[in-house]
Enzyme design. Structure first.
Site, PDB file in Angstrom:
ATOM      1  N   ASP A  23       0.822  -1.214   0.000  1.00  0.00           N
ATOM      2  CA  ASP A  23       0.000   0.000   0.000  1.00  0.00           C
ATOM      3  C   ASP A  23       0.850   1.255   0.000  1.00  0.00           C
ATOM      4  O   ASP A  23       1.980   1.269   0.494  1.00  0.00           O
ATOM      5  CB  ASP A  23      -0.882   0.042   1.259  1.00  0.00           C
ATOM      6  CG  ASP A  23      -2.087  -0.859   1.175  1.00  0.00           C
ATOM      7  OD1 ASP A  23      -2.169  -1.662   0.226  1.00  0.00           O
ATOM      8  OD2 ASP A  23      -2.946  -0.759   2.068  1.00  0.00           O
ATOM      9  N   HIS A  69      -5.443   2.972  -4.130  1.00  0.00           N
ATOM     10  CA  HIS A  69      -5.559   3.177  -2.680  1.00  0.00           C
ATOM     11  C   HIS A  69      -6.087   4.593  -2.409  1.00  0.00           C
ATOM     12  O   HIS A  69      -5.845   5.137  -1.331  1.00  0.00           O
ATOM     13  CB  HIS A  69      -4.201   2.972  -2.019  1.00  0.00           C
ATOM     14  CG  HIS A  69      -4.247   2.761  -0.540  1.00  0.00           C
ATOM     15  ND1 HIS A  69      -5.199   1.993   0.087  1.00  0.00           N
ATOM     16  CD2 HIS A  69      -3.430   3.226   0.457  1.00  0.00           C
ATOM     17  CE1 HIS A  69      -4.972   1.986   1.392  1.00  0.00           C
ATOM     18  NE2 HIS A  69      -3.915   2.732   1.643  1.00  0.00           N
ATOM     19  N   HIS A  95      -5.563   9.318   0.342  1.00  0.00           N
ATOM     20  CA  HIS A  95      -5.696   8.471   1.532  1.00  0.00           C
ATOM     21  C   HIS A  95      -6.789   8.994   2.470  1.00  0.00           C
ATOM     22  O   HIS A  95      -6.749   8.787   3.677  1.00  0.00           O
ATOM     23  CB  HIS A  95      -4.371   8.350   2.291  1.00  0.00           C
ATOM     24  CG  HIS A  95      -4.241   7.067   3.071  1.00  0.00           C
ATOM     25  ND1 HIS A  95      -4.770   6.899   4.335  1.00  0.00           N
ATOM     26  CD2 HIS A  95      -3.642   5.888   2.768  1.00  0.00           C
ATOM     27  CE1 HIS A  95      -4.503   5.681   4.777  1.00  0.00           C
ATOM     28  NE2 HIS A  95      -3.821   5.043   3.840  1.00  0.00           N
ATOM     29  N   HIS A 131       3.812  -2.076   3.460  1.00  0.00           N
ATOM     30  CA  HIS A 131       3.912  -0.702   2.943  1.00  0.00           C
ATOM     31  C   HIS A 131       5.367  -0.438   2.578  1.00  0.00           C
ATOM     32  O   HIS A 131       6.227  -0.422   3.472  1.00  0.00           O
ATOM     33  CB  HIS A 131       3.489   0.321   4.007  1.00  0.00           C
ATOM     34  CG  HIS A 131       2.116   0.128   4.567  1.00  0.00           C
ATOM     35  ND1 HIS A 131       1.821  -0.839   5.504  1.00  0.00           N
ATOM     36  CD2 HIS A 131       0.959   0.805   4.332  1.00  0.00           C
ATOM     37  CE1 HIS A 131       0.541  -0.763   5.825  1.00  0.00           C
ATOM     38  NE2 HIS A 131      -0.012   0.217   5.132  1.00  0.00           N
TER      39      HIS A 131
END
Length: 261
Positions: free
Chosen positions: A73, A124, A128, A218
Site C-alpha cells: 500500500d 488506494h 488516503h 507498505h
C-alpha cells in the site's frame, strides 16, 4: 438504528490519531451500528467459478497450489525501485495499491514499471482520505482520479481498490460498484508502520501466513523492503506460491462493489 451521518461522526471520535496507526484495528472498526461488513474469501470465489481455465490470470492454479498474495500500500515511494528489483530477482508478482497525490503524480515511471513487469496495479485513493467520512461524490473523486492516472500511465483501468485503513461501508460499496472496482482487504499485517526492524516484520508475516492469505505491507517504511527477501524465501520453503490478487481468485473473478479477504 443510527443514521449514516451519525455513525461516521462517532467513527471519527472512536478512531483518533494518524491514518496509518489505525490500520491495525481497521477490520474490526470498519463499520458500526446496523451495517455489517461481509467479505468473500479467495477460496469461495474459486469454488463458485466451477472448472474454468485459470490460465489468463497466470501459470499458478490456486485450486491446487498453496497460494499467497503479497500486497503493498501507499506507493510508489523512494523504496519502490529496490522493491521491484527484489521481486524481479525472486520472480514474484505483487499487487500494488497506489496513492495518487505525492506518489503516482511524482513517480510515474515506477507505476509504468510495475505494470510492465507483470504486477497488478490498483487504487488506494488519491489522498488516503477515509472514505467512510466522505460524501458519495467525494468518494468517487478519490477513486476515479486515481483510476484515470493509472490508465494514463499503464493503459489499463484498475479493477481493484483498497480503502484506507480498511474502512468501508454500503456507500463505498455502491460507488465502487459503479466504478467497476472490487475492494480488497487483508489477512496478514506486519504493522510495519510501527517498526523499522526487518526481522520483526518478517516474523509477524510468517506467524500469520496461511493458504490464500493476503499480506499487507507498505514499501514507504524503511524496514519493509529489507524484510521482503526473507519473507519470500521462508514462505517459498514452506511450499507457498506467490500470486497477484486476481491470480489468487482465479478462475473466479472479483465482482465490483464486493469485498474480498
Amino acid at each position: 438504528m443510527l443514521s449514516l451521518t451519525k455513525k461516521r461522526k462517532e467513527a471519527r471520535t472512536r478512531l483518533p490519531g494518524t491514518v496509518v496507526a489505525a490500520a491495525a484495528t481497521a477490520l474490526a472498526l470498519a463499520l458500526s451500528g446496523c451495517t455489517r461488513l461481509e467479505t468473500t474469501s479467495p477460496g469461495a470465489v474459486r469454488d463458485s467459478a466451477g472448472t474454468r481455465d485459470p490460465a489468463p490470470f497466470g501459470a499458478a492454479d490456486c485450486r491446487q497450489a498453496k497460494c499467497i498474495a503479497l500486497t503493498f500500500d501507499a506507493g510508489p515511494s523512494g523504496n519502490s525501485a529496490r522493491l521491484l528489483d527484489v521481486l524481479a530477482e525472486k520472480r514474484v508478482p505483487a499487487t500494488f495499491f497506489l496513492l495518487g497525490a505525492r506518489h503516482i503524480d511524482t513517480r510515474p515511471e515506477l507505476v509504468r514499471r510495475m505494470a510492465a513487469e507483470g504486477h497488478e496495479v490498483a487504487s488506494h485513493t488519491w489522498t488516503h482520505r477515509i472514505l467512510t467520512d466522505a460524501a458519495p461524490e467525494e468518494i468517487r473523486e478519490e477513486l476515479e482520479r486515481t483510476n484515470k492516472a493509472i490508465v494514463r500511465l499503464t493503459g489499463r483501468r484498475p479493477t481493484l481498490m483498497r480503502p484506507p485503513q480498511g474502512r468501508t461501508d454500503d456507500t463505498v460499496h455502491a460507488v465502487s460498484r459503479d466504478l467497476g472496482l472490487s475492494e480488497v482487504l487483508w489477512t496478514v499485517t506486519a504493522k510495519d508502520y510501527r517498526t523499522t526492524d526487518p526481522g520483526l516484520i518478517t516474523e509477524r508475516v510468517l506467524d500469520q501466513a496461511s493458504r490464500d492469505g493476503i499480506i499487507l505491507l507498505h514499501d514507504i517504511y524503511d524496514g519493509t523492503v529489507p524484510a521482503v527477501p526473507g519473507i519470500i524465501d521462508a514462505l517459498t520453503a514452506r511450499g507457498y506460491t506467490f500470486v497477484t490478487v486476481p491470480q489468487l481468485l482465479a478462475p473466479g473473478r472479483a465482482r465490483p462493489g464486493e469485498v474480498y479477504r
